[in-house]
Scaffold this active site. Structure first.
Site, PDB file in Angstrom:
ATOM      1  N   GLU A  54       0.783  -1.187   0.051  1.00  0.00           N
ATOM      2  CA  GLU A  54      -0.030  -0.171  -0.230  1.00  0.00           C
ATOM      3  C   GLU A  54       0.973   1.119  -0.074  1.00  0.00           C
ATOM      4  OE1 GLU A  54      -2.338  -3.032   2.699  1.00  0.00           O
ATOM      5  OE2 GLU A  54      -0.196  -2.454   2.061  1.00  0.00           O
ATOM      6  N   ASP A 203      21.943 -42.924   1.709  1.00  0.00           N
ATOM      7  CA  ASP A 203      22.214 -42.257   0.187  1.00  0.00           C
ATOM      8  C   ASP A 203      23.196 -41.149   0.219  1.00  0.00           C
ATOM      9  OD1 ASP A 203      19.956 -43.428  -0.607  1.00  0.00           O
ATOM     10  OD2 ASP A 203      18.689 -41.712  -0.169  1.00  0.00           O
ATOM     11  N   GLY A 300      11.813 -41.411   3.285  1.00  0.00           N
ATOM     12  CA  GLY A 300      10.989 -42.733   2.797  1.00  0.00           C
ATOM     13  C   GLY A 300       9.500 -42.660   3.092  1.00  0.00           C
TER      14      GLY A 300
END
Length: 370
Positions: A54, A203, A300
């Site tokens: 604004e 991983d 997972g």
């Protein structure tokens, strides 16, 4: 329909902002329209702690020598009426004698009562709720209404429904185009990435941002009840490397003695559920209190089920590969893609879009708003 047109123009302004620069504030755009229905001012909230939409729109209208007492202000979100990092926008509206304000969505923040205040001062306020405008601030609405982060869950599955492989052997499912999308669009847009110790160890996940050979840190939140990442056997993991600007948050269910904890590692102690798991609901509240508004979950299937059961997932990003992996080579979590979309875990979600990423297809599902 006139209001819809101008609110759409205000929406275009709001979309110019970078959400990362604005969070935890909402994306907001505003325009000023004169008595001849000409747009004479535009503005949007650019960065947290800086003037609101604004302010910019009214300043722009003043530069154009508009008579603000004859103008209408269109703004995508209810103007604030409280003192925060910046003064209330309602004060500015009243100061300039604006007689009409049209807003596209109400602010769920209980401190905001802009509509009520403006009306009490004689300003005509039109509330023209817009689904598209509300969707723009999905993250903000979840933050405010549920006092927790907005959770995205990313998964990759093969065309015959394989999610991953048992053991420590990683199964690469998606291709390079999908990988770039994950780093450039998903990981880059969130405040942190949440995973599990099991996934990280299996991983050797970095959980960072890698774009064109450059690596950028990202705060990582790891569910690690036994603090297994701190065991000597796991000191080789990439995620444990020293960080300069981010944290590695390890979530455990009970306090544990740790010697020589690196300064970039923090342990969050969260209560257990009756089943002995970390209470994800409590964790979500704690993470929000620590300033995390939007979190990407990469973990997972069991984590996916747990978060879904608690109704904490706001968005599921499913990367469907054209690759086929046979059942004897991996865990076949889902018989097929269509069944996943019909399971109870995605009830109340709708398909937002499909994006082709090389040989992979990204399906984006969002939770229906209440």
């Amino acid at each position: 329909m006139v209001s819809a047109y101008y609110l759409n123009e205000a929406l275009k302004e709001a979309q110019k902002a970078d959400p990362k620069e604005v969070r935890p504030n909402p994306l907001v755009g505003a325009i000023v329209v004169d008595e001849n229905q000409v747009i004479v001012g535009r503005g949007y909230h650019k960065k947290i702690g800086t003037p609101h939409a604004e302010v910019h729109a009214i300043a722009d209208a003043e530069k154009n020598r508009a008579d603000l007492s004859k103008c209408t202000l269109y703004v995508t979100l209810e103007p604030c009426s409280h003192h925060g990092r910046t003064p209330p926008c309602t004060d500015l509206i009243l100061q300039h004698g604006i007689k009409k304000v049209v807003i596209g969505s109400l602010d769920p923040n209980p401190l905001v009562s802009g509509v009520e205040l403006l009306r009490s001062k004689g300003v005509t306020v039109e509330v023209a709720l817009s689904k598209e405008i509300e969707e723009l601030n999905r993250v903000f609405f979840v933050n405010q209404l549920e006092q927790r982060p907005y959770f995205q869950f990313k998964m990759a599955i093969t065309s015959n429904g394989v999610y991953g492989r048992q053991g420590v052997s990683r199964l690469w499912i998606s291709g390079p185009e999908a990988g770039r999308f994950v780093h450039e669009e998903l990981r880059s847009s969130v405040d942190a990435i949440l995973s599990t110790a099991k996934s990280v160890i299996n991983d050797n996940s970095k959980l960072n941002i890698r774009i064109e050979g450059n690596e950028e840190e990202k705060t990582a939140i790891i569910l690690d009840q036994q603090l297994s990442l701190l065991q000597p056997s796991n000191q080789h993991l990439d995620i444990l490397k020293e960080r300069q600007n981010t944290k590695l948050l390890l979530v455990a269910s009970r306090p544990q003695e740790t010697d020589d904890l690196p300064p970039h590692v923090e342990i969050l102690v969260v209560s257990e559920t009756d089943s002995g798991q970390i209470c994800l609901s409590s964790l979500s509240k704690l993470l929000y209190q620590k300033g995390y508004s939007k979190i990407l979950v990469e973990a997972g299937y069991s984590t996916f089920k747990n978060i879904c059961t608690l109704n904490l997932i706001d968005e599921t990003l499913m990367i469907v590969s054209s690759k086929i992996v046979y059942e004897d080579d991996s865990n076949l979590y889902f018989p097929n893609v269509s069944e996943l979309t019909q399971k109870k875990y995605l009830e109340g979600f709708y398909l937002v879009q499909k994006i082709q990423l090389g040989d992979d297809t990204l399906l984006q599902f969002c939770k229906e708003s209440n």
